[in-house]
Write a protein that holds these residues in place. Structure first.
Motif, PDB file in Angstrom:
ATOM      1  N   UNK A  24      15.457  -1.003  15.595  1.00 23.87           N
ATOM      2  CA  UNK A  24      14.992  -2.002  16.558  1.00 23.87           C
ATOM      3  C   UNK A  24      13.487  -2.232  16.402  1.00 23.87           C
ATOM      4  N   UNK A  25      13.097  -3.503  16.305  1.00 25.58           N
ATOM      5  CA  UNK A  25      11.692  -3.876  16.318  1.00 25.58           C
ATOM      6  C   UNK A  25      11.327  -4.443  17.678  1.00 25.58           C
TER       7      UNK A  25
ATOM      8  N   UNK B  91      -0.987 -10.578  22.294  1.00 22.59           N
ATOM      9  CA  UNK B  91      -1.488 -11.166  23.530  1.00 22.59           C
ATOM     10  C   UNK B  91      -1.048 -12.626  23.569  1.00 22.59           C
ATOM     11  N   UNK B  92      -0.675 -13.099  24.743  1.00 20.78           N
ATOM     12  CA  UNK B  92      -0.050 -14.426  24.816  1.00 20.78           C
ATOM     13  C   UNK B  92      -1.058 -15.557  24.990  1.00 20.78           C
ATOM     14  N   UNK B  93      -2.354 -15.212  25.025  1.00 24.63           N
ATOM     15  CA  UNK B  93      -3.356 -16.248  25.270  1.00 24.63           C
ATOM     16  C   UNK B  93      -3.266 -17.361  24.232  1.00 24.63           C
ATOM     17  N   UNK B  94      -3.107 -17.002  22.960  1.00 26.43           N
ATOM     18  CA  UNK B  94      -3.021 -18.006  21.896  1.00 26.43           C
ATOM     19  C   UNK B  94      -1.656 -17.949  21.206  1.00 26.43           C
ATOM     20  N   UNK B  95      -0.640 -17.543  21.954  1.00 23.42           N
ATOM     21  CA  UNK B  95       0.684 -17.349  21.365  1.00 23.42           C
ATOM     22  C   UNK B  95       1.290 -18.681  20.940  1.00 23.42           C
ATOM     23  N   UNK B  96       1.806 -18.722  19.715  1.00 27.25           N
ATOM     24  CA  UNK B  96       2.538 -19.898  19.251  1.00 27.25           C
ATOM     25  C   UNK B  96       3.616 -19.443  18.275  1.00 27.25           C
ATOM     26  N   UNK B  97       4.382 -20.380  17.792  1.00 29.82           N
ATOM     27  CA  UNK B  97       5.527 -20.055  16.934  1.00 29.82           C
ATOM     28  C   UNK B  97       5.092 -19.381  15.638  1.00 29.82           C
ATOM     29  N   UNK B  98       3.927 -19.757  15.108  1.00 38.34           N
ATOM     30  CA  UNK B  98       3.454 -19.181  13.847  1.00 38.34           C
ATOM     31  C   UNK B  98       3.140 -17.697  14.017  1.00 38.34           C
ATOM     32  N   UNK B  99       2.399 -17.368  15.088  1.00 39.84           N
ATOM     33  CA  UNK B  99       2.061 -15.968  15.341  1.00 39.84           C
ATOM     34  C   UNK B  99       3.313 -15.120  15.555  1.00 39.84           C
ATOM     35  N   UNK B 100       4.239 -15.657  16.333  1.00 40.44           N
ATOM     36  CA  UNK B 100       5.488 -14.936  16.602  1.00 40.44           C
ATOM     37  C   UNK B 100       6.261 -14.720  15.303  1.00 40.44           C
ATOM     38  N   UNK B 101       6.326 -15.767  14.483  1.00 36.85           N
ATOM     39  CA  UNK B 101       7.062 -15.675  13.214  1.00 36.85           C
ATOM     40  C   UNK B 101       6.453 -14.603  12.310  1.00 36.85           C
ATOM     41  N   UNK B 102       5.116 -14.545  12.251  1.00 36.93           N
ATOM     42  CA  UNK B 102       4.449 -13.537  11.423  1.00 36.93           C
ATOM     43  C   UNK B 102       4.752 -12.123  11.926  1.00 36.93           C
ATOM     44  N   UNK B 103       4.705 -11.942  13.245  1.00 28.15           N
ATOM     45  CA  UNK B 103       4.976 -10.616  13.820  1.00 28.15           C
ATOM     46  C   UNK B 103       6.411 -10.173  13.529  1.00 28.15           C
TER      47      UNK B 103
ATOM     48  N   UNK C 182       8.313 -11.177  11.018  1.00 27.96           N
ATOM     49  CA  UNK C 182       8.420 -10.894   9.583  1.00 27.96           C
ATOM     50  C   UNK C 182       7.865  -9.515   9.250  1.00 27.96           C
ATOM     51  N   UNK C 183       6.760  -9.139   9.907  1.00 25.65           N
ATOM     52  CA  UNK C 183       6.178  -7.818   9.666  1.00 25.65           C
ATOM     53  C   UNK C 183       7.121  -6.708  10.128  1.00 25.65           C
ATOM     54  N   UNK C 184       7.723  -6.882  11.301  1.00 30.57           N
ATOM     55  CA  UNK C 184       8.690  -5.894  11.790  1.00 30.57           C
ATOM     56  C   UNK C 184       9.896  -5.800  10.858  1.00 30.57           C
ATOM     57  N   UNK C 185      10.349  -6.943  10.406  1.00 31.42           N
ATOM     58  CA  UNK C 185      11.501  -6.967   9.497  1.00 31.42           C
ATOM     59  C   UNK C 185      11.162  -6.268   8.180  1.00 31.42           C
ATOM     60  N   UNK C 186       9.947  -6.476   7.674  1.00 33.79           N
ATOM     61  CA  UNK C 186       9.527  -5.842   6.429  1.00 33.79           C
ATOM     62  C   UNK C 186       9.483  -4.321   6.564  1.00 33.79           C
ATOM     63  N   UNK C 187       9.216  -3.836   7.778  1.00 28.72           N
ATOM     64  CA  UNK C 187       9.190  -2.389   8.022  1.00 28.72           C
ATOM     65  C   UNK C 187      10.589  -1.806   8.202  1.00 28.72           C
ATOM     66  N   UNK C 188      11.595  -2.683   8.297  1.00 29.87           N
ATOM     67  CA  UNK C 188      12.968  -2.192   8.405  1.00 29.87           C
ATOM     68  C   UNK C 188      13.708  -2.583   9.659  1.00 29.87           C
ATOM     69  N   UNK C 189      13.087  -3.374  10.538  1.00 30.25           N
ATOM     70  CA  UNK C 189      13.768  -3.785  11.769  1.00 30.25           C
ATOM     71  C   UNK C 189      14.955  -4.690  11.439  1.00 30.25           C
ATOM     72  N   UNK C 190      16.090  -4.390  12.037  1.00 30.52           N
ATOM     73  CA  UNK C 190      17.305  -5.202  11.848  1.00 30.52           C
ATOM     74  C   UNK C 190      17.579  -6.103  13.039  1.00 30.52           C
TER      75      UNK C 190
END
Length: 710
Positions: A88-89, A128-140, A142-150
């Protein structure tokens, strides 16, 4: 002639059983059983579908006749027990400043220990949600997935108030094809760490449960059934399969839940302790005011927000084997005949029991070596169990599923009796005494936790092994017991006849009428989303004054509405049932009040003397809806309910040193009986008033107040 058929399928550890029930009469049309398919590539789904199809074919049921199909599942529980879970990520979120500093540690979880060396592996990220957008969420992500999150969990501080950022994560994950859980979807309660942990447990079983759900749904559709596939929840309700795909964790303990709901279809009493007795384990829980007792589950020693039956699981059941030495029986269980691969003596052919000799053995490596087996002249072995003992003592009757050959059991048990220098009856009583010593404290602990008055404790036995234990326990404890008809398939019946159930919980200090209405509406809408017919939904409100938690429990039937199980009960029969339950004779019992839908009976002596006393509320079918040892009833109208409420508030108060204990209330309105309790009169008046506002001013209302006997 066309008929409407309800199908219920219960997945047990050994067998998967399907039952077909006539929707109008609740008569059983057919049953079918297959071995539970643990090793099939499709898992237990294969057995669900096989038992379902067999039941259709064996009993000539046209798929077009099926108006409801539901199944329980062991998969969520088993996945956690066996550690068959996804990595879990967690994507935690908060605003800035101190809030973000606190939240970052609260959503940062360690691996969740499941016991036996199994864990849910957790990866953490934070935004932090101050500047949260779809790009930032997508990057985060992808990083979790690269570490093994299913699978991903989105959890934000105060997400229960504003789920927008969690929804953004959900949308991005959905586009990427990654399973995702929103913490605010699982619970609306505050407590960020606990909410995040609950969501993580849910997410860990998502991939496996999604695969099984889709396989089951596809197979049911291929069988020609088009109605929605429902899944049993661990709190006794059902939900539509699409809801289960979001919140599979709610199916934990759905097997025991199914047996309880089946019991309630046959059980006339509203309060009791139920036993689901299998071969290896016994599940024990409480039914209070016609509803099973619910509590939050604990996983890996951690409290969660997963509501399920409050069940105690004991390794003492119908097939539990005996341990002994020269002094007699030393223990019963936890190993069962099934685990050891041995046949119960009581279910053996008496002619096989020749020259029985006691042998001691270890069922599994590392087990104690004093378990008893009986070696026979032909070289085979059988074993002694609780079922054998109950049959030897004549407690089990031919109509019980546990009934076997008393002669075979006696011949096998004689070998142990000779070894211990006592009689067969002595050994049988010792076996059941050992079982009693394990079960009785659990019964009393639950009765105390849920404040069941001593006079209200009755035992309800379900499952194939019920008669092996419950009769002896009831006799020892001096309480009533019942074993419902079709006890061995009661779980499947419970699935077939279950209601849709959904719960909304909120922390609301000093709730207003508008806030109560809002949470009632939200709960009703969730039940409708889960498959309930809108006009069938009823909502029960509970307020915990200690925590300010407001709970709205919505229940409703599916589109094919069920009918009552029993025919109408006249006043004389209702009086007999009430008297029997109060342990009085009919001449000592009097009708106190009556409406079109309910009878209220009480102790004649109390009514004659103008004091409170034992009361029973029965519905027109003879079901005992309320059992109280000390109560008063007032008949009033919707317009004047508050006067009766206030009078009973004062008359039924119990004064103990510096504490005033206020009564519980039961309000009979039309065909409904609702229960309320509060330590604050204005809060009580608010809750009852919400129900009164939907009535005509001159509608009759019965208000019962009850407390523990003074």
């Amino acid at each position: 002639m066309s008929r409407n058929v309800r199908m219920g399928i219960d997945v047990g550890g050994t067998h998967t059983k399907a039952v077909a029930i006539d929707n109008s009469t609740h008569e059983i049309i057919g049953k079918s059983s297959v071995k539970t398919t643990h090793d099939d590539p499709r898992g237990v789904a294969a057995g669900v579908v096989k038992s379902f199809e067999n039941c259709l074919h064996e009993h000539q049921i046209d798929p077009a006749e099926v108006v409801f199909v539901a199944h329980s599942t062991t998969q969520a529980t088993n996945a956690l027990i066996e550690g068959d879970v996804a990595t879990v990520g967690i994507l935690g979120m908060a605003r800035g400043g101190v809030e973000a500093w606190l939240a970052k540690s609260q959503v940062h979880l360690d691996d969740i220990d499941l016991g036996f060396g199994k864990k849910i592996h957790i990866l953490n990220s934070f935004l932090k949600i101050k500047h949260l957008d779809e790009v930032l969420v997508s990057q985060a992500i992808d990083q979790l997935k690269a570490q093994g999150a299913q699978v991903i969990v989105a959890s934000m501080t105060f997400g229960v108030d504003d789920s927008g950022p969690e929804q953004l994560v959900y949308n991005v994950c959905t586009k990427k094809g990654i399973p995702v859980t929103m913490a605010s979807d699982i619970t609306k309660l505050y407590g960020l760490t606990r909410r995040t942990r609950t969501a993580a447990i849910n997410a860990s079983i998502l991939p496996k449960m999604l695969s099984t759900a889709e396989s089951t749904e596809q197979s049911v559709r291929e069988a020609g059934v088009t109605v929605p596939l429902m899944i049993m929840r661990g709190d006794g309700g059902v939900m539509e399969i699409n809801e289960m795909k979001k919140r599979p964790v709610l199916t934990m303990l759905s097997g025991p839940a199914a047996s309880v709901m089946g019991s309630l279809m046959y059980l006339r009493a509203s309060n009791g302790v139920y036993f689901e007795v299998g071969g290896t384990t016994t599940n024990i829980g409480v039914i209070k005011n016609g509803r099973p007792a619910i509590d939050y589950s604990i996983v890996g020693g951690h409290p969660t927000y997963i509501s399920s039956l409050d069940v105690r699981v004991l390794g003492c059941a119908g097939g539990s084997m005996v341990r002994a030495d020269r002094s007699g029986v030393t223990d019963v269980g936890p190993r069962s005949a099934h685990i050891a691969g041995l046949e119960y003596a009581v279910y053996s052919d008496p002619d096989r029991i020749v020259d029985p000799q006691v042998e001691f053995f270890s069922p599994k490596p590392g087990d104690p070596s004093d378990y008893v087996a009986i070696r026979l002249a032909d070289g085979s072995r059988v074993t002694l169990t609780n079922s054998c003992a109950a049959n030897v003592l004549g407690l089990v009757k031919p109509e019980h599923f546990s009934y076997g050959s008393q002669a075979a059991a006696r011949k096998a048990m004689q070998a142990l009796a000779d070894y211990c220098s006592c009689t067969v009856e002595d050994i049988a009583r010792q076996i059941l005494e050992r079982a009693y010593a394990k079960l009785e404290p659990v019964i009393m602990e639950l009765a105390d936790k849920y404040q069941l008055e001593k006079e209200q404790i009755s035992l309800v036995g379900v499952g194939g092994g019920a008669a092996a234990l419950i009769i002896y326990l009831a006799q020892k404890m001096g309480v009533n017991y019942s074993i419902p008809e079709n006890a061995e398939v009661i779980s499947s019946i419970g699935v077939a006849l279950a209601m849709v159930r959904d719960v909304v919980e909120r922390i609301i200090p000093t709730p207003t009428q508008d806030e109560i209405r809002a949470i009632k509406s939200e709960a009703a809408n969730k039940a409708i989303e889960s498959g309930a017919s809108p006009d069938s939904v009823e909502v029960h409100i509970e307020i915990d004054p200690q925590t300010s938690k407001v709970t709205a429990i919505a229940t409703g039937s599916t589109e094919a509405r069920t009918q009552e199980l029993l025919k109408a009960c006249d006043e004389a029969e209702a009086c007999r049932l009430a008297a029997e339950d109060m342990r009085l004779s009919p001449v000592e019992t009097v009708l106190v009040e009556k409406t079109r839908y309910f009878y209220v009976f009480g102790e004649k002596s109390a009514q004659t003397e103008g004091r409170s006393g034992a009361l029973r509320i029965l519905d027109s079918k003879g079901f005992i809806k309320v059992q109280r040892a000390n109560g008063l009833v007032i008949r009033t109208t919707a317009e004047n309910y508050d006067g009766a409420l206030q009078q009973l508030w004062d008359d039924m108060a119990v004064y103990r040193s510096e504490v005033i204990i206020r009564p519980d209330y039961y309000v009979c309105v039309g065909a409904r009986v609702m229960d309320f309790s509060s330590t604050d009169y204005e809060q009580l008046k608010l809750l009852v008033g919400l129900e009164m506002h939907s009535l005509q001013q001159d509608d009759d209302v019965l208000i019962v107040a009850a407390n523990a006997r003074r």
